[in-house]
Each structure stands twice: as C-alpha cells, then as structure tokens.
Design a protein around this motif. Structure first.
Motif, short mmCIF file in Angstrom:
data_model
loop_
_atom_site.label_atom_id
_atom_site.label_comp_id
_atom_site.label_asym_id
_atom_site.label_seq_id
_atom_site.Cartn_x
_atom_site.Cartn_y
_atom_site.Cartn_z
N LYS A 116 0.84 -1.19 0.00
CA LYS A 116 0.00 0.00 0.00
C LYS A 116 0.88 1.25 0.00
CE LYS A 116 -3.66 2.60 2.24
NZ LYS A 116 -4.83 2.61 3.15
N PRO A 168 -3.70 -0.74 -3.47
CA PRO A 168 -4.21 0.20 -2.48
C PRO A 168 -3.31 1.43 -2.37
CG PRO A 168 -3.25 -1.72 -1.40
CD PRO A 168 -3.26 -2.01 -2.87
N ASP A 233 -8.61 1.07 4.98
CA ASP A 233 -8.97 0.72 3.60
C ASP A 233 -10.03 1.65 3.03
OD1 ASP A 233 -7.24 -1.44 3.60
OD2 ASP A 233 -8.77 -2.86 4.26
N ASN A 236 -8.73 4.10 0.34
CA ASN A 236 -8.03 3.60 -0.83
C ASN A 236 -8.64 4.19 -2.11
OD1 ASN A 236 -6.41 2.11 0.83
ND2 ASN A 236 -7.36 0.14 0.36
#
Length: 315
Positions: A116, A168, A233, A236
């Motif tokens: 990420k 991500p 998340d 994202n």
C-alpha cells in the motif's frame, strides 16, 4: 507491520516515524538528507522498532529494488520530496525529478510487491479558496509553481495504480504544517521563522501585503492523519485533505506570534505569481472516512513550537 517511510528524517517525517514506532511497527527510513536531518531521529536511535536508517535517493532504482525485495513491507509512506516553492521556480528539473520521477520509482516497487502506498501531496496544488466553507478535495487545482505541477503529476500517477492495478493507494493533502523540528531558517515554515525572529529580537518580514491567508496544521495532528490514512482501507483510491479548518492572514499570524506590531515589516514578494491568496481546509472527508479531526488549536500549537525552539537553542 513492516513499514517503509521515505523522507523520514524530515520535519513531518520525524513525527510520522514517532507515531508508527509508538504504534508498535517496525520501520525502515529512507532519506537522502537533502531536506531532512539525521539528528531529527536521535530520539529513536535505540528504539527496537527503528530497524534501519538508509541514507539514499528515491531515484536510485537498484537501491529501492533491494530494499523492497528484502523487507516485505506492508505499507510505504512516501514523504520524500523537494518541497520549496521558490527552489522549484529556480530549478524545476530537480523538483520534477524528485517529486514525480522519484514517486514513479516508488510506485513501481509498490506494484511489484503489492505494498500500500500513502502519497504525501500538498495543499499548494489548489486554486485559491473562494468562500468560508473551505477547500474540499473536489476544489479546482492550479499548478501555480513547478512544485505544485510536479505534485499534481505524481498524484495522478499514484491514483492510476489504483485503477490500473487495483493497488491500495491514497493521496493525502495536508495544509500548511508547523511545529517542533521544523527548520527556523529560510527553508522553514512561516510560524517557525516568525517565532525564531521574535526570540532573536529581529524583524518579522512579511512577503507582500500580508493579507494572504493560511490554514495552519500542528505537526502531531498532521502525523496522526498521515498514519491513519495508511491503516484504513476506506480511503483507498481517494484524495483526502487535512487542516485546522481555520485560516489566518499572515499579518494576523505575525501579530499573534509577536504580540505587537513595531517589529513587523513588509518586503517585496519573492514569487507573487505563485502565491495563493486564501487557503482554508475543509476536512470533512477525513473526519467521515478516518474519524480524524485536529486536536491542537493554533494558539496552543504556537506555544508548543515556541517552547521547543527555546529549548533547542535555535534562536
């Protein structure tokens, strides 16, 4: 988690490192020390979570390849960048290479290793604020300097990895950040420079008329925002602002710092073409998605910063 932090010896990077260490992660810091200072990390020298400090360049693809291959990162917080507007006007090539090309090299490693990416952009990409509701993430951008142009280019590339590769990523746009460990010289921020000059008995020089406003975010609030963007998340593929939600003119800031006006002077602006007249953050998206909001008022933040500058003998 295993975390790579680029620009971790810098002003904001140092506070992000502290937050990550306090949260119990293992971190590797990559910094070429062009803006950062190794002594910013002295407090963490013996911390077991600071696994390595690597003095190196984000444009060194071989170095990046080795670091990513060996350490199996979960998140890369990418703060390493050229950050000075005037430097970008004088030497746009260096800023573009560091902020855009360097970011591309980071993104390629994140894609290859499925890491990420949290990309630190800037409020300087925005056009001026036109009302008191503040600048949302949908506000028009305006590349008024090569610094802003390089960051906008990098933002778009970072987001393309979300859409093209389902990687991500999140683009974060903190507003003007200040606090302890910020440089107090010509490369520092306006708050640090004003406080240093006050303590040294020097004039507070304001570029132009001083009616331009800034939304000033205390660095520990900023670091908390940066770190939380990596954990969640929900952000994202998003661009997310962070600021105080209050703007102040540079004239009023000078009066707030020094308490009286006799030492406040106005000087010609060094880059009036790249000045943004009004910056005011709307952070509702960060509040909604991350549960984040600033905790430190401008007055409290200035007091903390002044106390730090006094104890650090930076007058």
């Amino acid at each position: 988690m295993n975390i790579l932090l680029t620009g971790g010896a810098g002003f904001i990077g140092r506070w992000v490192a502290k937050r990550l260490l306090d949260d119990g992660h293992d971190i590797w810091i990559l910094d070429d020390l062009s803006n950062g200072r190794r002594e910013n990390l002295d407090e963490f020298a013996d911390h077991p979570g600071l696994r390595s400090f690597i003095e190196g360049d984000i444009k060194d693809e071989a170095l990046l390849g080795d670091i990513f291959a060996v350490h199996h990162f979960d998140i890369c917080y990418h703060l390493g960048a050229s950050i000075n507007v005037q430097d970008s006007i004088d030497d746009p090539r260096t800023t573009f290479n560091n902020d855009t090309i360097g970011t591309f090299y980071i993104m390629e490693q994140c894609r290859k290793h499925n890491v990420k990416a949290v990309f630190m952009s800037t409020c300087m990409v925005y056009d001026r604020c036109t009302d008191e509701t503040g600048i949302t993430e949908a506000h028009p951008t305006k590349p008024a300097s090569p610094y802003a142009g390089a960051k906008i280019a990098a933002e778009n590339m970072v987001l393309s990895y979300y859409y093209a590769y389902d990687l991500p990523v999140v683009v974060i746009r903190p507003f003007n950040t200040y606090g302890p460990f910020q440089k107090t010289g010509g490369e520092g921020g306006v708050v640090a420079i004003f406080i240093r000059n006050k303590l040294a008995g020097l004039d507070l020089n304001i570029y132009g008329e001083g009616t331009q406003t800034r939304d000033l975010l205390y660095v520990e609030d900023c670091a908390r925002f940066v770190v939380e963007a990596g954990y969640s998340d929900r952000v994202n593929g998003q661009i997310v602002n962070a600021g105080l939600g209050r703007d102040i003119s540079v004239n009023d800031l000078a009066r707030l710092v020094v308490g009286e006006e006799s030492c406040i002077k106005h000087v010609p602006h060094i880059h009036p073409q790249s000045e943004i007249q009004k910056l005011l953050c709307n952070y509702e998206k960060a509040k909604s998605l991350l549960g984040w909001e600033p905790a430190v008022s401008l007055e409290e933040g200035i007091a903390r910063t002044e106390a730090w500058i006094k104890t650090s003998h930076l007058m």
